[in-house]
Design a protein around this motif. Structure first.
Motif, PDB file in Angstrom:
ATOM      1  N   TYR A  11       0.806  -1.025  -0.063  1.00 17.31           N
ATOM      2  CA  TYR A  11       0.060   0.101   0.100  1.00 17.31           C
ATOM      3  C   TYR A  11       0.981   1.154   0.177  1.00 17.31           C
ATOM      4  CZ  TYR A  11      -2.951   3.967   2.112  1.00 17.31           C
ATOM      5  OH  TYR A  11      -3.296   5.127   2.316  1.00 17.31           O
ATOM      6  N   THR A  12       1.949   1.446   0.853  1.00 20.00           N
ATOM      7  CA  THR A  12       2.619   2.475   0.881  1.00 20.00           C
ATOM      8  C   THR A  12       3.662   2.785  -0.332  1.00 20.00           C
ATOM      9  OG1 THR A  12       2.947   2.062   3.380  1.00 20.00           O
ATOM     10  CG2 THR A  12       4.666   3.462   2.332  1.00 20.00           C
ATOM     11  N   ILE A  13       4.302   1.824  -0.888  1.00 22.63           N
ATOM     12  CA  ILE A  13       4.990   1.857  -1.998  1.00 22.63           C
ATOM     13  C   ILE A  13       4.124   2.174  -3.352  1.00 22.63           C
ATOM     14  CG2 ILE A  13       6.152   0.608  -3.799  1.00 22.63           C
ATOM     15  CD1 ILE A  13       7.417  -1.152  -1.440  1.00 22.63           C
ATOM     16  N   ILE A  14       2.900   1.553  -3.397  1.00 15.98           N
ATOM     17  CA  ILE A  14       2.124   2.010  -4.619  1.00 15.98           C
ATOM     18  C   ILE A  14       1.499   3.230  -4.340  1.00 15.98           C
ATOM     19  CG2 ILE A  14       0.024   1.166  -5.855  1.00 15.98           C
ATOM     20  CD1 ILE A  14       0.668  -1.612  -4.670  1.00 15.98           C
ATOM     21  N   LYS A  15       0.960   3.731  -3.097  1.00 14.23           N
ATOM     22  CA  LYS A  15       0.601   4.948  -3.216  1.00 14.23           C
ATOM     23  C   LYS A  15       1.626   6.339  -3.337  1.00 14.23           C
ATOM     24  CE  LYS A  15      -2.128   7.668   0.256  1.00 14.23           C
ATOM     25  NZ  LYS A  15      -2.648   7.811   1.601  1.00 14.23           N
ATOM     26  N   GLN A  16       2.715   5.873  -2.866  1.00 11.23           N
ATOM     27  CA  GLN A  16       3.916   6.785  -3.143  1.00 11.23           C
ATOM     28  C   GLN A  16       4.135   7.065  -4.509  1.00 11.23           C
ATOM     29  OE1 GLN A  16       5.247   8.838  -1.108  1.00 11.23           O
ATOM     30  NE2 GLN A  16       6.196   9.871  -2.699  1.00 11.23           N
ATOM     31  N   LYS A  17       4.022   5.930  -5.392  1.00 14.32           N
ATOM     32  CA  LYS A  17       4.052   6.137  -6.702  1.00 14.32           C
ATOM     33  C   LYS A  17       2.886   6.859  -7.365  1.00 14.32           C
ATOM     34  CE  LYS A  17       6.969   1.868  -7.298  1.00 14.32           C
ATOM     35  NZ  LYS A  17       8.291   2.283  -7.671  1.00 14.32           N
ATOM     36  N   ILE A  18       1.878   6.491  -6.936  1.00  9.76           N
ATOM     37  CA  ILE A  18       0.621   7.394  -7.586  1.00  9.76           C
ATOM     38  C   ILE A  18       0.815   8.853  -7.260  1.00  9.76           C
ATOM     39  CG2 ILE A  18      -1.993   7.435  -7.423  1.00  9.76           C
ATOM     40  CD1 ILE A  18      -2.204   4.418  -6.951  1.00  9.76           C
ATOM     41  N   LEU A  19       1.053   9.161  -5.908  1.00 12.53           N
ATOM     42  CA  LEU A  19       1.037  10.514  -5.610  1.00 12.53           C
ATOM     43  C   LEU A  19       2.270  11.235  -6.002  1.00 12.53           C
ATOM     44  CD1 LEU A  19       0.362  10.281  -1.603  1.00 12.53           C
ATOM     45  CD2 LEU A  19      -1.449  10.609  -3.623  1.00 12.53           C
ATOM     46  N   SER A  20       3.458  10.426  -6.249  1.00 13.17           N
ATOM     47  CA  SER A  20       4.441  11.206  -7.017  1.00 13.17           C
ATOM     48  C   SER A  20       4.446  11.536  -8.539  1.00 13.17           C
ATOM     49  CB  SER A  20       5.833  10.472  -6.723  1.00 13.17           C
ATOM     50  OG  SER A  20       5.798   9.172  -7.417  1.00 13.17           O
ATOM     51  N   CYS A  21       3.368  10.767  -9.138  1.00 13.26           N
ATOM     52  CA  CYS A  21       2.925  10.663 -10.662  1.00 13.26           C
ATOM     53  C   CYS A  21       3.778   9.858 -11.361  1.00 13.26           C
ATOM     54  CB  CYS A  21       2.802  12.147 -11.139  1.00 13.26           C
ATOM     55  SG  CYS A  21       1.439  13.094 -10.560  1.00 13.26           S
ATOM     56  N   GLU A  22       4.611   8.914 -10.493  1.00 16.31           N
ATOM     57  CA  GLU A  22       5.497   7.962 -11.310  1.00 16.31           C
ATOM     58  C   GLU A  22       4.517   6.979 -12.007  1.00 16.31           C
ATOM     59  OE1 GLU A  22       8.499   4.268 -10.328  1.00 16.31           O
ATOM     60  OE2 GLU A  22       8.430   5.749  -8.788  1.00 16.31           O
ATOM     61  N   PHE A  23       3.340   6.701 -11.306  1.00 19.73           N
ATOM     62  CA  PHE A  23       2.216   6.042 -11.938  1.00 19.73           C
ATOM     63  C   PHE A  23       1.264   7.341 -12.387  1.00 19.73           C
ATOM     64  CE2 PHE A  23       2.582   1.913  -9.123  1.00 19.73           C
ATOM     65  CZ  PHE A  23       3.894   1.674 -10.241  1.00 19.73           C
ATOM     66  N   PRO A  24       1.289   7.780 -13.517  1.00 19.80           N
ATOM     67  CA  PRO A  24       0.494   9.184 -13.863  1.00 19.80           C
ATOM     68  C   PRO A  24      -1.045   8.622 -14.019  1.00 19.80           C
ATOM     69  CG  PRO A  24       1.746   8.242 -15.903  1.00 19.80           C
ATOM     70  CD  PRO A  24       2.018   7.365 -14.815  1.00 19.80           C
ATOM     71  N   PRO A  25      -1.629   9.828 -13.557  1.00 16.52           N
ATOM     72  CA  PRO A  25      -3.467   9.551 -13.872  1.00 16.52           C
ATOM     73  C   PRO A  25      -3.693   9.107 -15.267  1.00 16.52           C
ATOM     74  CG  PRO A  25      -2.688  11.781 -12.998  1.00 16.52           C
ATOM     75  CD  PRO A  25      -1.330  10.981 -13.404  1.00 16.52           C
ATOM     76  N   GLY A  26      -4.530   8.172 -15.365  1.00 12.03           N
ATOM     77  CA  GLY A  26      -4.996   7.555 -16.569  1.00 12.03           C
ATOM     78  C   GLY A  26      -3.974   6.396 -17.005  1.00 12.03           C
ATOM     79  N   VAL A 154      -1.739  16.453  -3.953  1.00 11.30           N
ATOM     80  CA  VAL A 154      -0.118  16.363  -4.305  1.00 11.30           C
ATOM     81  C   VAL A 154      -0.326  15.851  -5.679  1.00 11.30           C
ATOM     82  CG1 VAL A 154       1.531  14.819  -4.044  1.00 11.30           C
ATOM     83  CG2 VAL A 154       0.440  15.568  -1.875  1.00 11.30           C
ATOM     84  N   ARG A 155      -1.049  15.205  -6.314  1.00 12.22           N
ATOM     85  CA  ARG A 155      -0.478  14.802  -7.736  1.00 12.22           C
ATOM     86  C   ARG A 155      -0.993  16.112  -8.453  1.00 12.22           C
ATOM     87  NH1 ARG A 155      -4.009  10.252  -9.974  1.00 12.22           N
ATOM     88  NH2 ARG A 155      -5.778  10.962  -8.936  1.00 12.22           N
ATOM     89  N   ILE A 156      -2.307  17.057  -8.259  1.00 11.74           N
ATOM     90  CA  ILE A 156      -2.373  18.073  -8.945  1.00 11.74           C
ATOM     91  C   ILE A 156      -1.206  19.205  -8.933  1.00 11.74           C
ATOM     92  CG2 ILE A 156      -3.769  20.195  -9.153  1.00 11.74           C
ATOM     93  CD1 ILE A 156      -6.099  18.451  -7.785  1.00 11.74           C
ATOM     94  N   ARG A 157      -0.671  19.246  -7.740  1.00  9.85           N
ATOM     95  CA  ARG A 157       0.495  19.930  -7.409  1.00  9.85           C
ATOM     96  C   ARG A 157       1.787  19.808  -8.228  1.00  9.85           C
ATOM     97  NH1 ARG A 157      -1.145  20.793  -1.881  1.00  9.85           N
ATOM     98  NH2 ARG A 157       0.884  19.779  -1.296  1.00  9.85           N
ATOM     99  N   ILE A 158       1.966  18.484  -8.301  1.00 11.20           N
ATOM    100  CA  ILE A 158       3.070  17.803  -9.109  1.00 11.20           C
ATOM    101  C   ILE A 158       2.880  18.262 -10.715  1.00 11.20           C
ATOM    102  CG2 ILE A 158       4.267  15.964  -9.766  1.00 11.20           C
ATOM    103  CD1 ILE A 158       4.172  14.858  -6.870  1.00 11.20           C
ATOM    104  N   LEU A 159       1.533  17.942 -11.093  1.00 10.69           N
ATOM    105  CA  LEU A 159       1.443  18.089 -12.344  1.00 10.69           C
ATOM    106  C   LEU A 159       1.356  19.846 -12.900  1.00 10.69           C
ATOM    107  CD1 LEU A 159      -1.331  15.464 -12.968  1.00 10.69           C
ATOM    108  CD2 LEU A 159       1.196  15.404 -13.648  1.00 10.69           C
ATOM    109  N   ALA A 160       0.702  20.351 -12.016  1.00 11.54           N
ATOM    110  CA  ALA A 160       0.443  22.006 -12.370  1.00 11.54           C
ATOM    111  C   ALA A 160       1.724  22.601 -11.827  1.00 11.54           C
ATOM    112  CB  ALA A 160      -0.725  22.315 -11.847  1.00 11.54           C
TER     113      ALA A 160
END
Length: 212
Positions: A11-26, A154-160
């Protein structure tokens, strides 16, 4: 390692990858690729995915896979509307409980971090700034709600936030809020927070609008 610990690790590893956009939206998450990295079987990983789905970070699509939730214009408006209602309220009502020593330390560290030009570190510091301010409230429900909102944000701020101008503006806006709080001017601090969140909302909308 026990299954529960493996689930939390996944959970921790996957969530961090999502929040950092290493796994990008979509994008779809390669479950097979996670097996070796996490050192777990499919069961803990799928349990972690279910938890992340409950947090609206992924969508489990039968026969297709795990989709990282996208960020829509509506999502951005909803997130910032929530923040604009709650964060200024906390500053107005709980600002006097602020730990000024912590705020001064934060202010001095901010100067160092902005000069390092480490984008991810700056985003994390930005997130910690808002979490520090809301920690003044003892209302566990507000903290829990904003925790979920911040994860999305966090994801929004990383992208924008990759727009250099917005990073510089955020820095100035944070210092303005901090200085008002340190001067016990909580009404002006709350108004500055509203202005900051509105500017962030517009930057996020601009990014998503130009990249969808």
């Amino acid at each position: 390692m026990k299954n529960g610990n493996l689930r939390e690790r996944a959970y921790t590893i996957i969530k961090q990858k999502i929040l950092s956009c290493e796994f990008p939206p979509g994008s779809f998450i390669n479950e097979n690729g996670l097996l070796g990295e996490i050192g777990a079987s499919r069961t803990p990983i799928r349990e972690a995915m279910t938890k992340l789905e409950n947090e609206n970070l992924v969508q489990i699509i039968p026969k297709k896979g795990i989709l990282v939730c996208t960020i829509s214009l509506s999502d951005i408006n909803d997130i910032y509307q929530t923040r604009k209602l709650i964060e200024p309220f906390i500053i107005r009502t709980q600002g006097s409980n602020s730990d000024k020593r912590q705020l001064r330390e934060y202010r001095s560290q901010y100067d160092e971090i902005i000069n390092e030009k480490d984008f991810i570190k700056l985003i994390q510091f930005d997130d910690s700034f808002h979490r520090l301010l809301i920690s003044n409230t003892k209302n566990k429900y507000l903290i829990q709600l904003l925790g979920l909102v911040y994860d999305q944000n966090v994801r929004i701020r990383i992208l924008a936030g990759k727009q250099t101008r917005r990073l510089e503006d955020t820095y100035k806006e944070h210092l303005k809020i901090l200085d008002f709080i340190l001067a016990d001017n909580f009404e002006n601090a709350a108004e500055a927070m509203v202005e900051h969140l509105e500017n962030s909302r517009k930057a996020a909308l601009e990014y998503v609008y130009n990249n969808i």
